[in-house]
Design an enzyme around this catalytic site. Structure first.
Site, mmCIF file in Angstrom:
data_model
loop_
_atom_site.group_PDB
_atom_site.id
_atom_site.type_symbol
_atom_site.label_atom_id
_atom_site.label_comp_id
_atom_site.label_asym_id
_atom_site.label_seq_id
_atom_site.Cartn_x
_atom_site.Cartn_y
_atom_site.Cartn_z
ATOM 1 N N ASP A 1 0.838 -1.202 0.000
ATOM 2 C CA ASP A 1 0.000 0.000 0.000
ATOM 3 C C ASP A 1 0.871 1.250 0.000
ATOM 4 O OD1 ASP A 1 0.902 -0.218 2.578
ATOM 5 O OD2 ASP A 1 -1.065 -0.066 3.533
ATOM 6 N N SER A 2 2.207 1.042 0.014
ATOM 7 C CA SER A 2 3.129 2.168 -0.194
ATOM 8 C C SER A 2 2.915 2.773 -1.583
ATOM 9 C CB SER A 2 4.586 1.727 -0.013
ATOM 10 O OG SER A 2 4.852 0.554 -0.757
ATOM 11 N N ASP B 1 -1.165 -6.031 -0.363
ATOM 12 C CA ASP B 1 -1.605 -5.412 0.890
ATOM 13 C C ASP B 1 -3.104 -5.172 0.886
ATOM 14 O OD1 ASP B 1 0.501 -5.113 2.639
ATOM 15 O OD2 ASP B 1 1.164 -3.190 1.817
ATOM 16 N N LYS C 1 -1.531 -9.333 2.648
ATOM 17 C CA LYS C 1 -0.805 -8.929 3.858
ATOM 18 C C LYS C 1 -1.680 -7.920 4.583
ATOM 19 C CE LYS C 1 3.089 -6.132 3.740
ATOM 20 N NZ LYS C 1 2.644 -4.912 4.442
ATOM 21 N N GLU D 1 -1.901 -5.473 8.464
ATOM 22 C CA GLU D 1 -1.130 -4.955 9.600
ATOM 23 C C GLU D 1 -1.840 -5.233 10.921
ATOM 24 O OE1 GLU D 1 -0.304 -0.787 8.942
ATOM 25 O OE2 GLU D 1 0.688 -1.178 7.028
ATOM 26 N N GLU E 1 8.691 -4.362 10.736
ATOM 27 C CA GLU E 1 9.192 -3.080 10.226
ATOM 28 C C GLU E 1 9.738 -2.218 11.358
ATOM 29 O OE1 GLU E 1 6.566 -1.129 7.444
ATOM 30 O OE2 GLU E 1 7.748 0.715 7.447
HETATM 31 O O1 KIV Z 1 3.586 -1.176 1.642
HETATM 32 C C1 KIV Z 1 4.763 -1.543 1.713
HETATM 33 O O2 KIV Z 1 5.609 -1.226 0.864
HETATM 34 C C2 KIV Z 1 5.155 -2.353 2.857
HETATM 35 C C3 KIV Z 1 6.612 -2.619 3.058
HETATM 36 C C4 KIV Z 1 7.246 -1.416 3.629
HETATM 37 C C5 KIV Z 1 6.864 -3.811 3.875
HETATM 38 O O3 KIV Z 1 4.333 -2.783 3.597
#
Ligand code: KIV
Length: 292
Positions: free
Chosen positions: A72-73, A111, A141, A143, A210
């Site tokens: 989600d980055s 994510d 994934k 959190e 992280e």
């Molecule tokens: O969204 C992302 O890029 C991440 C990484 C920093 C692990 O979750």
């Protein structure tokens, strides 16, 4: 005698060729969640990078990465938002399907964006199903630990592999207030250890840690069977993940200590764009060979 020796040599040659062929085949075999657990058992470190589009994913996958994270980055890197909070499920599915179309080898982890799994476990399952059905991604994934236990269980029960994410969890940035190292204090470190154990017990196939102290990350990795993939979590974990645009030096405002830059693409690209502009303005591009 000679007649007997020849077939043996041929047989040996044949088996050698087969061995070589199967090694070559294995190189391109899709990485699975099981392969990652095997890698940890065999003490082979796991490599993971982000990708959000077809072209980047193709390069990353062909380079031989184990795991491709549609993170989600993308909210920061692709859309320019300050945090990962605004990105939507539809946007994540768009990015993930572009990545899936490009990959043959890497395991694609997608994510679940903020708001798509926290409120209730049924919504979490609906979101995860949409990701798998509409993008073709292989796993999700999310959190958090104990707080999202119900969502994790529900998704896993539907047969969807889940990767956990603990330590600095950027979707909770407004709760933390900063992006500094997490779990430096005893109480938070204890909660982190408990959450990591819980995620393994629930059935997560791996865990991202992280920005936590290296010693604590190593202790957690050593206490689990599932692999722990670190970002800013030191060398004692089972694998590493970086944001591809950061490690290529395409972004340059972000300079955390854990980030190793393998290229300085921001400057290289800016230089190329400047040269192009100069060539167009000076009528140097296109030349005679570059036209029909
Ligand atoms: O969204 C992302 O890029 C991440 C990484 C920093 C692990 O979750």
């Amino acid at each position: 005698m000679g007649d007997i020796e020849t077939p043996i040599i041929l047989l040996l040659l044949h088996s050698k060729i087969q061995q070589t062929m199967s090694i070559a085949k294995n190189e391109y075999k899709r990485v699975t969640v099981k392969s990652l657990v095997d890698m940890k058992r065999n003490n082979e470190k796991i490599s993971m990078l982000t990708a959000y589009d077809y072209t980047m994913a193709k390069i990353v996958d062909n380079a031989g990465i184990d795991v491709i994270l549609v993170g989600d980055s993308a909210s920061n890197v692709m859309a320019g938002h300050e945090t990962t909070v605004p990105i939507t499920l539809d946007e994540m599915i768009y990015h993930a399907s572009s990545v899936v179309r490009a990959t043959n080898r890497g395991l694609v982890v997608v994510d679940l964006p903020f708001g798509s799994y926290q409120s209730d476990s049924k919504e979490a399952l609906r979101s995860a199903i949409r990701i798998l059905k509409e993008s073709g991604g292989h796993s999700v994934k999310l959190e958090g630990g104990k707080e999202v236990k119900g969502s994790i269980k529900k998704i896993l029960n539907a047969g969807i592999p889940v990767m956990g994410h603990l330590g600095l969890t950027p979707q909770s940035i407004y709760k933390f207030g900063t992006y500094t190292v997490r779990a430096k204090e005893e109480e938070e470190a204890e909660k982190l250890k408990k959450d990591a154990k819980l995620l393994e017990k629930l059935g997560c196939f791996a865990l991202v840690l992280e920005k936590v102290p290296a010693k604590l990350a190593q202790e957690i990795a050593e206490s689990l069977i599932i692999p722990v993939i670190g970002i800013g979590a030191g060398a004692g974990v089972d694998g590493q993940v970086l944001v591809t645009h950061d490690m290529l030096g395409m972004t340059h405002e972000f300079n955390p200590r854990f980030l190793r830059r393998y290229l300085n693409l921001y400057d290289d690209m800016a230089g190329a764009f400047k040269n192009y502009i100069k060539d167009v303005k000076s009528k140097n591009f296109p030349n005679e060979n570059e036209q029909y």
